[in-house]
Design an enzyme around this catalytic site. Structure first.
Site, PDB file in Angstrom:
ATOM      1  CG  ASP A 282      -2.059   0.977   1.094  1.00 24.05           C
ATOM      2  OD1 ASP A 282      -2.415   1.315  -0.054  1.00 24.05           O
ATOM      3  OD2 ASP A 282      -2.601   1.401   2.131  1.00 24.05           O
TER       4      ASP A 282
ATOM      5  CG  HIS B 279      -4.291  10.547   2.710  1.00 23.52           C
ATOM      6  ND1 HIS B 279      -5.322  10.476   3.624  1.00 23.52           N
ATOM      7  CD2 HIS B 279      -3.405   9.578   3.070  1.00 23.52           C
ATOM      8  CE1 HIS B 279      -5.078   9.488   4.492  1.00 23.52           C
ATOM      9  NE2 HIS B 279      -3.915   8.944   4.181  1.00 23.52           N
TER      10      HIS B 279
ATOM     11  CD  GLU C 296      -6.173   4.380   4.859  1.00 16.82           C
ATOM     12  OE1 GLU C 296      -5.529   3.570   4.141  1.00 16.82           O
ATOM     13  OE2 GLU C 296      -5.635   5.119   5.709  1.00 16.82           O
TER      14      GLU C 296
ATOM     15  CD  GLU D 254      -5.599   2.711   0.077  1.00 15.19           C
ATOM     16  OE1 GLU D 254      -4.843   2.018  -0.656  1.00 15.19           O
ATOM     17  OE2 GLU D 254      -5.376   2.944   1.281  1.00 15.19           O
TER      18      GLU D 254
ATOM     19  CG  ASP E 215      -5.510   0.021   3.775  1.00 13.14           C
ATOM     20  OD1 ASP E 215      -5.474  -1.116   4.265  1.00 13.14           O
ATOM     21  OD2 ASP E 215      -4.648   0.889   3.990  1.00 13.14           O
TER      22      ASP E 215
ATOM     23  NE  ARG F 159      -7.594   6.208   9.863  1.00 17.84           N
ATOM     24  CZ  ARG F 159      -6.920   6.013   8.736  1.00 17.84           C
ATOM     25  NH1 ARG F 159      -5.672   5.560   8.760  1.00 17.84           N
ATOM     26  NH2 ARG F 159      -7.500   6.254   7.574  1.00 17.84           N
TER      27      ARG F 159
ATOM     28  CD  GLN G  80      -2.739   4.160  10.789  1.00 16.84           C
ATOM     29  OE1 GLN G  80      -3.971   4.172  10.712  1.00 16.84           O
ATOM     30  NE2 GLN G  80      -1.964   4.678   9.867  1.00 16.84           N
TER      31      GLN G  80
ATOM     32  CE  LYS H  12      -3.196   1.965   7.531  1.00 18.69           C
ATOM     33  NZ  LYS H  12      -4.026   2.816   6.673  1.00 18.69           N
TER      34      LYS H  12
ATOM     35  CB  THR I 128      -7.402  -4.915   2.561  1.00 19.11           C
ATOM     36  OG1 THR I 128      -6.462  -4.581   3.588  1.00 19.11           O
ATOM     37  CG2 THR I 128      -7.352  -3.849   1.482  1.00 19.11           C
TER      38      THR I 128
ATOM     39  CD  GLU J 135      -7.419  13.007   4.075  1.00 12.30           C
ATOM     40  OE1 GLU J 135      -7.592  13.981   3.334  1.00 12.30           O
ATOM     41  OE2 GLU J 135      -7.195  11.869   3.629  1.00 12.30           O
TER      42      GLU J 135
HETATM   43 MN    MN Z   1      -4.093   2.682   2.944  1.00 13.19          MN
END
Ligand code: MN
Length: 442
Positions: free
Chosen positions: A141, A148, A212, A214, A246, A250, A253, A266, A270, A387
Site C-alpha cells: 500500500d 491526504h 480508506e 483507494e 484499506d 486509527r 495504528q 491495517k 482489506t 481526514e
Molecule cells: Mn491505505
C-alpha cells in the site's frame, strides 16, 4: 507509454447484450473487465468478463472454438483456472488480442455464429457469487496522495505536515495479503492495543474504525529477483485496476506505528471490488502526471519518463458512501462522504511500480499495489474519516441526524469508481462494499 486506442474504444459501439447499452452502465462493451465467479450452488469457480448485467464465461467461449488466433488461444487457455493469475502472467499482448476478440463477439454487428456461441455462455450476475480476482501473494500500500499526506500530517505535526522524503519517494509499506476479502464480506471490528494520553495501554475493540478510499492495481508479468523494472517499461507490467478499501483502526495504528509503520491497525481486513478493469480499457482516460508545484524537486531519473509525465495520470473518479442501520431501516440512500480523482495523486502507477522494483525486489503476477487514500484539495474530496472529521473533532452528520466520528457497528461502506470523458463511453469499476460486525468478545 502512449495509450493505444483501437476499435474497442469506439464510443458508438453497442452490444447485443442490451443491458450493456444503458446510459450509466458500468460494464458497456468498451469496458470488458475480468473477474472470477461461481454460480450459486456450483462448486467450480471460473474466469469471466462482465458485459452489462451478464458475465461471459471464457472457458465456455474457448470450448466453442471461437478463439482461433494463436494469441487469443494463449489468453483463453490462461482463463481456464479459478483465478486471473495465469492470464495476468501472460503480459499485455495476448490480453489485448482476447479483448479485441470478445469485443467483436459481443458487438451488435457480430456474425450470427459468434452471437449464438457467446449467448450460450452468458450468466446473469445476479446468479453468481464473485470471488477475489487473483491469488494475491503480496500486497503493498502506497501513500501517493499529497493532499491526504498533508491533511493527515497536519493532524499530527501542524508545523511540518509533509515529511522531507515525500516529494522524492513514493512512500509505501508492505500490507497483509491473507486478509484481502472480496466485496460483501462482513468486516469484524478488530481488537488491539491502544493508549489514550498518558494512561496505561489497554487491549480491546477499536473505537476509531475508518475506511480508506483507494485504487488498487494488479501486477501482470513480473520481474526476476535482482532485475529492476525501468520506469519506461512499468506500464507494461500493470494488468488493471480495482477498488480497494484499506480498513484502518486509527487508535491501534497511532500507538503501534512508530518506528516501523502500520501493522495490526491495517492487517485485519482489506476489501476489493471483484472486477479488474484492464489498463487497455482505461486508455481513453489517461492524462498527464500531477503538475508539481514550482520549487518541488523533479523526480529522480529512475522515476522520470517523458511519456509517463504526459500520459501516466488517470482521470478516474472515486466515491465513498455510508449507509447506517437507521438509514437502511428508513429506506434512505447511502450518503456520499467523499469524491476524489485519481489524477490528483502525486505519483503515477508506473512510478510506484518502478520504485517498488528499483531495489531488485521481484514483483509477481497477481501482486496488488494500492495507491493509498485518494484525497483532493477540496473538503468534499477526503478519502477517509480521519481526514474528514479531523481525527474525530468535527463529526459528520448523517441524513438521520446521527453523527459519526468513526464507524459504528452495522455501518456499511460503499466504494464506487468510474471514468468519463467527452467523446468516449463512460466505464465503471462496479462497487466495493463492507459492513461492520461487532467485535468478538475479548
Ligand atoms: Mn491505505
Amino acid at each position: 507509454m502512449k495509450p493505444v486506442l483501437d476499435q474497442t474504444h469506439d464510443s458508438k459501439a453497442q452490444s447485443w447484450v442490451e443491458s450493456a447499452n444503458l446510459a450509466g452502465a458500468d460494464f458497456p462493451i468498451q469496458n470488458l473487465p475480468f473477474g472470477v465467479f461461481r454460480r450459486h450452488a456450483a462448486a467450480e469457480a471460473k474466469v469471466g468478463v462482465a458485459i452489462g448485467d451478464r458475465i461471459l464465461d471464457l472457458d465456455g467461449m474457448q470450448n466453442e472454438g471461437l478463439l482461433a488466433e494463436q494469441s487469443e488461444r494463449l489468453a483463453a487457455n490462461a482463463c481456464a483456472f479459478d483465478s486471473l493469475n495465469q492470464l495476468m502472467a501472460l503480459g499485455a499482448g495476448p490480453r489485448r488480442a482476447l479483448r479485441r476478440r470478445i469485443h467483436a463477439a459481443l458487438h451488435r454487428d457480430a456474425p450470427a455464429s459468434d452471437r449464438q456461441s457467446a449467448s450460450r455462455h452468458l450468466v446473469a450476475q445476479a446468479d453468481v457469487d464473485m470471488l477475489l480476482p487473483a491469488v494475491v501473494r503480496d500486497y503493498t500500500d502506497f501513500y501517493a496522495s499529497i493532499f491526504h499526506a498533508t491533511n493527515v500530517g497536519k493532524l499530527f505535526r501542524p508545523d511540518n505536515p509533509l515529511l522531507p522524503n515525500y516529494k522524492y519517494i513514493p512512500i509505501g509499506y508492505h500490507g497483509r495479503a491473507s486478509s484481502l476479502v472480496v466485496t460483501g464480506t462482513p468486516i469484524r471490528r478488530p481488537c488491539g492495543q491502544t493508549r489514550e494520553g498518558d494512561a496505561d495501554p489497554k487491549f480491546g475493540p477499536t473505537t476509531a474504525l475508518d475506511y480508506e478510499l483507494e485504487l488498487g492495481f494488479f501486477v501482470g508479468a513480473g520481474n526476476h529477483l535482482g532485475e529492476p523494472i525501468p520506469i519506461g517499461a512499468a506500464e507494461e507490467h500493470i494488468f488493471g485496476v480495482c477498488l480497494v478499501n484499506d480498513w484502518s483502526a486509527r487508535d491501534i495504528q497511532a500507538w503501534e506505528y512508530q518506528p516501523l509503520g502500520p501493522f495490526l491497525g491495517k492487517s485485519f481486513a482489506t476489501s476489493l471490488s471483484p472486477w479488474v478493469v484492464t489498463i487497455e480499457a482505461l486508455a481513453p482516460f489517461r492524462t498527464s502526471a500531477f503538475a508539481r508545484a514550482q520549487g518541488d524537486p523533479a523526480p529522480l531519473p529512475y522515476l522520470f519518463d517523458q511519456s509517463d509525465q504526459e500520459h501516466g495520470g488517470l482521470d478516474l473518479w472515486l466515491e465513498v458512501s455510508l449507509l447506517s442501520p437507521r438509514m437502511r431501516e428508513a429506506g434512505i440512500d447511502p450518503v456520499v462522504l467523499g469524491r476524489s480523482n485519481f489524477r490528483d495523486l502525486y505519483w503515477t502507477m508506473a512510478q510506484m511500480l518502478a520504485h517498488h522494483a528499483s531495489n531488485g525486489c521481484n514483483l509477481r503476477a497477481g501482486d496488488l499495489l494500492a495507491s493509498g487514500t485518494v484525497s483532493g484539495a477540496d473538503k468534499t474530496a477526503r478519502g477517509c474519516l480521519l481526514e474528514l472529521t479531523s481525527r474525530g473533532k468535527d463529526p459528520v452528520t448523517l441524513p438521520t441526524g446521527e453523527q459519526r466520528k468513526f464507524l459504528h457497528d452495522g455501518d456499511e461502506i460503499i466504494l464506487q469508481g468510474f471514468c468519463e470523458r467527452d467523446g468516449f463511453r463512460r466505464i465503471g469499476l462496479g462497487s466495493c462494499r463492507g459492513t461492520i460486525l461487532p467485535a468478538s468478545a475479548t
